[in-house]
Design an enzyme around this catalytic site. Sequence first.
Site, PDB file in Angstrom:
ATOM      1  N   HIS A 147       1.530  -5.019 -10.338  1.00 16.90           N
ATOM      2  CA  HIS A 147       1.375  -5.659 -11.644  1.00 16.90           C
ATOM      3  C   HIS A 147       1.480  -7.181 -11.517  1.00 16.90           C
ATOM      4  O   HIS A 147       0.725  -7.928 -12.146  1.00 16.90           O
ATOM      5  CB  HIS A 147       2.464  -5.181 -12.600  1.00 16.90           C
ATOM      6  CG  HIS A 147       2.271  -3.798 -13.120  1.00 16.90           C
ATOM      7  ND1 HIS A 147       1.067  -3.329 -13.584  1.00 16.90           N
ATOM      8  CD2 HIS A 147       3.166  -2.770 -13.277  1.00 16.90           C
ATOM      9  CE1 HIS A 147       1.217  -2.077 -14.002  1.00 16.90           C
ATOM     10  NE2 HIS A 147       2.465  -1.721 -13.821  1.00 16.90           N
ATOM     11  N   HIS A 178      -1.581  -8.730  -9.911  1.00 18.61           N
ATOM     12  CA  HIS A 178      -2.651  -8.647 -10.913  1.00 18.61           C
ATOM     13  C   HIS A 178      -2.522  -9.786 -11.915  1.00 18.61           C
ATOM     14  O   HIS A 178      -3.508 -10.466 -12.255  1.00 18.61           O
ATOM     15  CB  HIS A 178      -2.570  -7.291 -11.618  1.00 18.61           C
ATOM     16  CG  HIS A 178      -3.638  -7.064 -12.642  1.00 18.61           C
ATOM     17  ND1 HIS A 178      -3.615  -5.994 -13.514  1.00 18.61           N
ATOM     18  CD2 HIS A 178      -4.759  -7.756 -12.960  1.00 18.61           C
ATOM     19  CE1 HIS A 178      -4.677  -6.043 -14.299  1.00 18.61           C
ATOM     20  NE2 HIS A 178      -5.383  -7.102 -13.993  1.00 18.61           N
ATOM     21  N   GLU A 184       5.459  -2.311  -9.039  1.00 15.58           N
ATOM     22  CA  GLU A 184       5.657  -3.444  -9.937  1.00 15.58           C
ATOM     23  C   GLU A 184       5.068  -4.735  -9.368  1.00 15.58           C
ATOM     24  O   GLU A 184       4.573  -5.581 -10.114  1.00 15.58           O
ATOM     25  CB  GLU A 184       7.148  -3.621 -10.243  1.00 15.58           C
ATOM     26  CG  GLU A 184       7.803  -2.435 -10.924  1.00 15.58           C
ATOM     27  CD  GLU A 184       7.128  -2.026 -12.222  1.00 15.58           C
ATOM     28  OE1 GLU A 184       6.411  -2.849 -12.831  1.00 15.58           O
ATOM     29  OE2 GLU A 184       7.313  -0.858 -12.641  1.00 15.58           O
TER      30      GLU A 184
END
Length: 633
Positions: free
Chosen positions: A423, A426, A420
Amino acid sequence: MLLSKPRLAALCLSTVILPFSAMSATSTKQATDSVDDPAYMWDLGNLYKSADAWSAEHDKITAEAGKLDQYKGTLAKSAQDMLTALNAYSHVRKETARLNVYASLKADENVKIGANQERQQAAQSLETLVSAKTAWLAPEILSIGADKIHAFEKQSPELAKRFGFFLENTLRGAPHTLGEEAEGVLAQAGDVMSQPNNIFSQLANGELPFPTVKLSDGMSVRLDLAAYSKYRQSLNREDRKKVFDAFWPTYSAYRGTLGATLTTQVMGEVFEAKVRHFPNSLAAATFTDNMPEAVYRTLVAEANKNLPVLYRYLKLRKKALGITDDLRYYDVYPPIFDLSNPPKFSVADSKRIALDVTAAYGPEYTGLLKKGFSGRWMNLFPHEGKANGAYMNGSAYDVHPYLLFNNHDDYESLSTFVHEWGHAVHTLLDDETQPYETSDYSTFIAETASIGNEMLLNDYMVAHARNKAEKLYYLGQGLELIRATFFRQTMFAEFQLALHEEVEKGGTLSGERMTDMYCGLLKKYYGDGEGVMKIDPAYCVEWAFIPHFYYGFYVYQYATSMAGAAQFADAIEHEGKPARERFITMLKAGGSDYPYELYKKAGLDMATPAPYEALMARMTHIMDQIDQLQAQK
C-alpha cells in the site's frame, strides 16, 4: 488494510530465484526489536511538530473552510473563477486530510487517552464542516452544464488537468445529487453517521472486559484483540479451544449493543441510498467508483461455485493436523503444517525479504521501498491501549505514508509487513505521478498492490525452503492466505449484503438475528452440512468482532483484489516486462480514472469469471504440490 487498494502455474511474479543466503535472515528476534525502541515508533513530526501545532493548523483550516461558501455563484463566471473556487476547495480538503491523519494516528497510539479521541472528533467535525460549506458545489456544477464546463476546460489546461475528472464525475452524479438545502442537511449529518464506527472502536479497543485464560504451559494470558489473534494460532488444540471458549462469550454478552451499533450503521447507509434515489444500498456503494454491480455479484457467485475447492483445503487441513473427530472452527488458524522451530523474523529480516520478493517490480519500486525503510514511518509492536490490526494511512498527500502494525515476528507478521508496504509504495508511486486531485485511488485497486506482495512472499518462501517440512509449511500458509482473503472476505461481503437487503425489504435486525444469519453463512462456507467442519453456534457472534462492517461495502474489494493479483501473476509470469509495466502503470494512475476501467486497461475484467478461475487454479496447484510432497518417502 488500507485506511484511507487459467492459470495453473501462476505462483511467482518473478522468474528470478534469489540465492539461499537471502533466507539466512530467518533468525531469532534481535534485542533491539522492542516496543521501547524509538526506531520502531512512527515520528509524526513530519505532519505537525506538536499537538499545539496541530491545533493551530486546525483553527486556521477551520476558518478557511468556513469561508468556502463565499465562492458560491462564481463558478459559471469564467474558467479562472471556476479554477479559483476549486483550488480553494482542494486546498482545504488536502489540509483537512492531513489534520485527520495526525489525529487518527495519535488516537490509535492509545485509544484510552481522552485527549486523543477528542482530537479525532475535532478532525471529523472539520470534515463535516467542509462538506456542509461546499454542499452547494455539486448542484452549481450541474446547473452550469457539460457544454460550458468543457469550454472552460479548453480555456484552462490547469482546470482540465487537475479537476477534469472531478467535474466529469460530478456531472455523472446528476441523478443522485440533491438540491443545495438537502445536500447541506446530509453533510451536517456526517458527524452522526460516523458514530457507529466510533462507538464500536471505543468499545472493542478500549472498554470490553477481555477475559484471562490459563494455557497448557501454565501461562495466563489476557485475551485482548492482539492476544486473541496470536493465541488462536496455538499448535495445542486444547489451548485453541480454551481461547475460543473464553473469548467469544465476551462478544456474546455485548451482542445486543454491538448489534444495535451495526444496525445503525446499516440503516444510515440504506437511508442515504434512498435519499439519493439509488435502487439499493449496493448500487449507492458501487456508484462512487462507477463499479458495475456485476463485479460484486460475480464475486459472490464464483466463491459459492468454488466452495468445493475450499472444502478440499479444509479436509487437507484436518488430515495434516491429525484430527480424528470433527474439524472445528478453532482449527482454522494454526499452521496447517507444524515446524518444531517456526521461523522468526526480526525487523531487519522483514525489510530484507520485502526487498527481495518485490524486486520483480523493478528499480523504481525498490528505491521507494528503501526510502520508506530509512524513515520512521512505522508503529510496529503491540502495547496496551494501541489499536488492533494493521493498516497504511497515506492520506496526507504532502507527507509520506504511515503504517501501523502489531508485529509478533512470525510469518503472519512478515506477510502483513509486505502487504502494508505494498500500500505504501502504491501511495508513493501515485503521489509522485498524480496531482492531489487525482491521487485518491480506490481500494479496489489498492488491495491488488498489497495482496500481490503477499503472493510474491509466499512463492519466495516456498522456492527457498530449506527442506520438505519448511516447504509444506509455506505452501500451507499460501492456502490459508487464499481462504482468509478470498473466501472469508467474500463471506463477509455476502453477510453485509444480506444485512442491507434485510433492512431494505422492511425487515428488522438485532444482535441475535445477526448471529443467526452469520451462523448460516459460516455453515455454508465451511461445509457443516457436508461434514467438512462442525460449526459451534457459540462462535457465530464473530460478526461483532469485524471492524470492516463499519466502512461501507468495503470487504468485497479484498477478495476481488486477490483474484486480480492472481491473474496479474499469471500475466507477469508468461509475458514478463510488458505485464509488469501494465501493473505499475495502473498503480501510478491513482484516481485519474475509475478503477474498473483501470483494471480493463491493464488487461483484467473483474466482472468475468477469469480472475477468479486464476485464483482457484493457484489454490488447486498449491494443494497438488502438497499432495506430491506428502507422497514422497
